[in-house]
Design an enzyme around this catalytic site. Sequence first.
Site, PDB file in Angstrom:
ATOM      1  N   ASN A   9       0.866  -1.180   0.000  1.00  0.00           N
ATOM      2  CA  ASN A   9       0.000   0.000   0.000  1.00  0.00           C
ATOM      3  C   ASN A   9       0.906   1.234   0.000  1.00  0.00           C
ATOM      4  OD1 ASN A   9      -1.955   1.930   0.368  1.00  0.00           O
ATOM      5  ND2 ASN A   9      -2.408   1.382   2.504  1.00  0.00           N
ATOM      6  N   LYS A  11       0.183   4.300  -0.397  1.00  0.00           N
ATOM      7  CA  LYS A  11      -0.428   5.517   0.174  1.00  0.00           C
ATOM      8  C   LYS A  11      -0.090   6.729  -0.723  1.00  0.00           C
ATOM      9  CE  LYS A  11      -0.227   3.298   4.622  1.00  0.00           C
ATOM     10  NZ  LYS A  11      -0.258   3.418   6.073  1.00  0.00           N
ATOM     11  N   HIS A  98      -9.813   1.706   4.564  1.00  0.00           N
ATOM     12  CA  HIS A  98      -8.545   1.806   5.298  1.00  0.00           C
ATOM     13  C   HIS A  98      -8.753   2.732   6.506  1.00  0.00           C
ATOM     14  CE1 HIS A  98      -4.410   2.747   6.313  1.00  0.00           C
ATOM     15  NE2 HIS A  98      -4.077   1.652   5.659  1.00  0.00           N
ATOM     16  N   GLU A 100      -7.025   4.998   7.702  1.00  0.00           N
ATOM     17  CA  GLU A 100      -6.721   6.414   7.461  1.00  0.00           C
ATOM     18  C   GLU A 100      -7.917   7.108   6.809  1.00  0.00           C
ATOM     19  OE1 GLU A 100      -3.063   5.703   5.344  1.00  0.00           O
ATOM     20  OE2 GLU A 100      -2.154   5.015   7.219  1.00  0.00           O
ATOM     21  N   GLU A 170      -6.125  -4.795  10.127  1.00  0.00           N
ATOM     22  CA  GLU A 170      -5.054  -3.836  10.404  1.00  0.00           C
ATOM     23  C   GLU A 170      -5.339  -3.117  11.720  1.00  0.00           C
ATOM     24  OE1 GLU A 170      -2.907  -2.611   6.536  1.00  0.00           O
ATOM     25  OE2 GLU A 170      -4.610  -1.281   6.810  1.00  0.00           O
ATOM     26  N   GLY A 176       2.071   1.980  10.758  1.00  0.00           N
ATOM     27  CA  GLY A 176       3.074   3.043  10.655  1.00  0.00           C
ATOM     28  C   GLY A 176       3.740   3.377  11.976  1.00  0.00           C
ATOM     29  N   SER A 216       2.842  -2.420  10.281  1.00  0.00           N
ATOM     30  CA  SER A 216       4.290  -2.553  10.534  1.00  0.00           C
ATOM     31  C   SER A 216       4.852  -3.922  10.164  1.00  0.00           C
ATOM     32  CB  SER A 216       4.622  -2.186  11.987  1.00  0.00           C
ATOM     33  OG  SER A 216       4.281  -0.833  12.247  1.00  0.00           O
TER      34      SER A 216
END
Length: 253
Positions: A9, A11, A98, A100, A170, A176, A216
């Site tokens: 991904n 991003k 996602h 985010e 996730e 991250g 991660s």
Amino acid sequence: MRKKIAAGNWKMNTILDEGLKLASEVVHMAKDKSLSETTIIMSVPYTHIESVKKTIGNATNVFIAAQNCHQELSGAYTGEISAAMLQNLGVDCVVLGHSERREYYKETYAGVKAKTQIVLKHQMTPIFCCGEKLATREENAHFNLVKEQLSSSLFELDAVEFAKVIIAYEPVWAIGTGVTASDEQAQEMHHFIRDTIAKNYSDSIAKQIPILYGGSVKPANAQTLFSCPDVDGGLIGGASMDAQGFIDIAKSF
Ligand code: PGA
């Protein structure tokens, strides 16, 4: 046998030249014989799709994903990209829900549900993301939350459509951050997700749905994570920005 999947991904990273360099390195390294049974996906910015698709060419184990799409067919939605536009470019998969997007763009269960449906309608594979924040885990409410995410956005699909979905668990606290879920935490949640699918659909559908872990994932921890019986691969952010590292992860099954 479920597919083994390594999905990168990207991003909002790379300008086109950088993205094409990364994609061509990945495509080249993916020719390695040991990866012939592994599905490698690159989830790239919209602006890169057409060129990365050309870079992938006729590679049989490398696929392209978008990172989002709009839930309506077309119309007055300035700045948005439709499922038909993605399908028309030969996009294989679309990452949906996602964390985010849920956090920064306030995506709702209903919105993610509508996106999932429109992506399936356009013959692309949704990569449906779910996962809890740290506070939810600390309240021991993570199983209920993930179940709610799945049931609110996916469980109205009929069995034939549902069976086409890829799920990515996730945990938000691992994205991250450098903090990875332990193998036990990943396996426990993946098993729970599979069990929840079995209860809502059937054992055979539960057995065939790929469930990826994201948060991660790195070359150093991929092997132990991917050896968990219910972990079918990874959705990889930061570590997918380095072709060698990403391919090392893809070789970790
Ligand atoms: P990360 O991101 O690997 O950088 O934690 C994963 C993701 O957001 O999909």
